[in-house]
Design an enzyme around this catalytic site. Sequence first.
Site, PDB file in Angstrom:
ATOM      1  N   GLN A 206       0.816  -1.205   0.000  1.00  0.00           N
ATOM      2  CA  GLN A 206       0.000   0.000   0.000  1.00  0.00           C
ATOM      3  C   GLN A 206       0.851   1.257   0.000  1.00  0.00           C
ATOM      4  OE1 GLN A 206      -2.737  -2.148   3.256  1.00  0.00           O
ATOM      5  NE2 GLN A 206      -3.343  -0.037   2.941  1.00  0.00           N
ATOM      6  N   PHE A 237      -6.054  -3.864   3.451  1.00  0.00           N
ATOM      7  CA  PHE A 237      -6.733  -3.549   4.717  1.00  0.00           C
ATOM      8  C   PHE A 237      -5.796  -2.940   5.761  1.00  0.00           C
ATOM      9  CE2 PHE A 237      -8.711  -7.557   3.053  1.00  0.00           C
ATOM     10  CZ  PHE A 237      -9.793  -6.951   2.449  1.00  0.00           C
ATOM     11  N   GLU A 241       0.664  -1.862   4.665  1.00  0.00           N
ATOM     12  CA  GLU A 241       1.143  -0.477   4.765  1.00  0.00           C
ATOM     13  C   GLU A 241       2.576  -0.440   5.274  1.00  0.00           C
ATOM     14  OE1 GLU A 241      -0.167   3.789   6.787  1.00  0.00           O
ATOM     15  OE2 GLU A 241      -1.614   2.153   6.659  1.00  0.00           O
ATOM     16  N   ARG A 319      -5.801   8.229  16.445  1.00  0.00           N
ATOM     17  CA  ARG A 319      -7.135   8.160  15.849  1.00  0.00           C
ATOM     18  C   ARG A 319      -8.140   7.569  16.843  1.00  0.00           C
ATOM     19  NH1 ARG A 319      -9.452   8.927  10.866  1.00  0.00           N
ATOM     20  NH2 ARG A 319      -7.447   9.589  10.036  1.00  0.00           N
ATOM     21  N   ARG A 351      -7.806  -1.429   8.697  1.00  0.00           N
ATOM     22  CA  ARG A 351      -8.924  -0.612   8.231  1.00  0.00           C
ATOM     23  C   ARG A 351      -9.640   0.105   9.384  1.00  0.00           C
ATOM     24  NH1 ARG A 351     -13.209  -3.295   4.025  1.00  0.00           N
ATOM     25  NH2 ARG A 351     -13.953  -1.382   3.034  1.00  0.00           N
ATOM     26  N   PHE A 353      -7.859   2.133  11.409  1.00  0.00           N
ATOM     27  CA  PHE A 353      -6.636   2.657  12.019  1.00  0.00           C
ATOM     28  C   PHE A 353      -6.857   3.208  13.426  1.00  0.00           C
ATOM     29  CE2 PHE A 353      -2.732   5.301  12.035  1.00  0.00           C
ATOM     30  CZ  PHE A 353      -1.834   4.372  11.523  1.00  0.00           C
ATOM     31  N   ALA A 521      -6.056   5.451   5.242  1.00  0.00           N
ATOM     32  CA  ALA A 521      -6.814   6.512   5.916  1.00  0.00           C
ATOM     33  C   ALA A 521      -7.997   7.002   5.084  1.00  0.00           C
ATOM     34  CB  ALA A 521      -5.899   7.686   6.282  1.00  0.00           C
ATOM     35  N   GLU A 727     -12.976   3.299   5.018  1.00  0.00           N
ATOM     36  CA  GLU A 727     -12.950   2.889   6.421  1.00  0.00           C
ATOM     37  C   GLU A 727     -14.234   3.143   7.205  1.00  0.00           C
ATOM     38  OE1 GLU A 727      -8.371   3.404   7.769  1.00  0.00           O
ATOM     39  OE2 GLU A 727      -9.415   5.231   7.198  1.00  0.00           O
TER      40      GLU A 727
END
Length: 766
Positions: A206, A237, A241, A319, A351, A353, A521, A727
Amino acid sequence: MDGTTTLSRTGAGAALRHDSALKHCTGEARYADDIPDVPGTLHGALVLSTVPHGRLTALRTEAARAMPGVVAVLGPRDIPGENDVAPAVKGEPLFAETLVEFAGQPLALVLAATRDQALRAAAAVTAEVEALEPVLSIERALELGQNVIAPQVIRRGDAAAAIAQAPRRLSAEFRAGGQEHFYLEGQIALATPGEGGDMTVVSSTQHPSEVQHLVARVLGCDFNRVTVTCRRMGGGFGGKESNASWVAAAAALGARVTGRPVKLRLSRRADMIATGKRHPFLYRWTAGFDETGRILGLEALLAADGGWSTDLSGGVVFRAITHALGPCDVPALTLTAQAVKTNTVSHTAFRGFGGPQGALLIEDVVHRVAAAAGLPPEQVRARNFAGVGGNGEDTPYGQKLEGDLIARVWAEAKRDSEWDRRRAEIAAFNAAHPTLRRGLGSMVLAFGISFGIQHLNQAGALVHVYSDGSIRLNHGGTEMGQGLFIKIAQVVCDVFGVDLDRIAITATSTAEVPNTAPTAASTGSDLNGWAAHNAAVAIRGRMAEVAAAKWGIAPEAVVFADNRAWAERAGANRWFDFGELAKLCFLERVSLSATGHYRTPDIHWDPKAMRGHPFFYFSYGAAVAEVVVDTLTGEHRCLRADLLQDCGRSLNPAVDRGQIEGAFVQGMGWLTCEELWWDAHGRLRTVGPSTYKIPGSRDVPPVMNLRLLEGAPARVETIFRSKAVGEPPLLLATSVWNALKDAIGTPALDLPATPERVLMALRNRG
């Protein structure tokens, strides 16, 4: 948008199928492992620790080196650059050197002529480890004060005083487990060495730029020596990353040392053991409230299990804490969020985060307060909606929510789901059935869209128009099945007024668009859509000048639509076919290539004060779910789900609907059946589909009604006034958790709500 843009029938807003849909169904779509091996390609296999914590005193590789087909066994001493693959902070070695910190930590890489030979040789490597006591729970890590990041605290008013002065008070503790990404395509990278130290990496990632950076760090070279490409992933998902980067770095190390291409593809078991998950959370809170259910004060701890290293835990916790109130307002509060260090795999992006974990807090508070006050939880939640009934509209960190949209999505979801009629229907069913219990639950979400790290909120794109009028599109976003590529192509269609078949969608490459942010994100369409738009607008402006010069008019009068550039003059339309105009531009020596860049405006954050405007906008939605529970076994099923999601002016309603449905089912899996289990020795035992239960086709609600909110375009300048969709809808699955609590008659239910936990909740209810 500017007045010269005219929507084409295949442009933004058209419900088009995924650009690779037929290829996916026929098997024509090529993934990293489908690339034919060139002669001399080596295959890698990782040697993984079986001990969760200890001092590595020796690594015995002699037997492995002598096995058939083995070319090399590489460890930390073979790394020419840094033995560090940390995505955010330093200190995360590719291969353990002296200290083992979790069961599954990579110790070495075996390279052999075939993958089977590499796997057999890796199994023959033995590690001598002097065992140390592992920390395997959030509670123990809290006792020891072990954190992978410092606690983050948001305060507003005097929470302790508000709680003390409130008519009613309540305290509680609950837990939510993690989640395995379980992407269809596992972690994989193919590294091919070139001349002069160049390295080309095909990675299922990603974040191609991060792969580039970490490969360069491990190899000890400049970024410009490393090219990373990704045409598509078989799911991500969030699991690709940061984890994809170290897998690619290991493959590139093998290619550098041997001078031969190296493919490293993790087995499902190795993938699950060695890569991070969604962060498990422990919650402890105390609230003060009144008889109407209005929450007056709240003190809460959100403790995430970060695993052995930092990875992306800082952003996840950020988050979580900024989404801990969801759509609600609490006038006085103290929220503390932290990620503790345990001797388990380093947990990572997933997903949402941290947003889904954060939103669970206010849902638990609302439901327990409602039970204590003898009120329906929906009434208590609505009593605390931000911007409604005199409640504040500001979040505790100073950013406004849109109270009208919060109230609207709930009102429409309640209407669509026939809430009142079904509430009575369920009560009658439960009265007539001694063992089966049905329940109805709801969820309302407010999800902030932007990266929490400001510099990641940017994107680049590269657009070429060829002299025949065909268009080549490249941007920094990656395609993992979510339909990003088709959406960005639709944006470019609109700018040029052409049909989609004129556009060639190409693989993401660090050689074409550098310095990109991850596709994460929920910002993929927002960022890359604007970047591609800006590049296309630059080219269109040059083309308009050429046409205008031929016609003796102002460039602003040239309109691009229906595969033409045209203008009305003296009552007669003049036009060029788009391809004819492109050829004319070439003959006039006008550049038909442009880069585009975009950075999200109006976002800022003060990490010391824990205040600011970290999100460009919020996405809203609401859901109602109905479940049935067998009180003798704890087994349960979601019978119906009614989903309402605000996508603004959707770029592609067909793609967005698929994203919402998939997110809901994935969220339902996290909350009900997907359970990660480590044994007393710190070894993950849920390492495949036989022991780890993801939702299947029969777990999808037989009735799933989905509607996109109408007439609510983004109130900020998003691309075509669309809103993110990747998300936020995952949080709608929280309605299933709430429905289970309604069915069994208790607000206390730890997650995942497996049949065993449902039975325990029934027992504890008395």
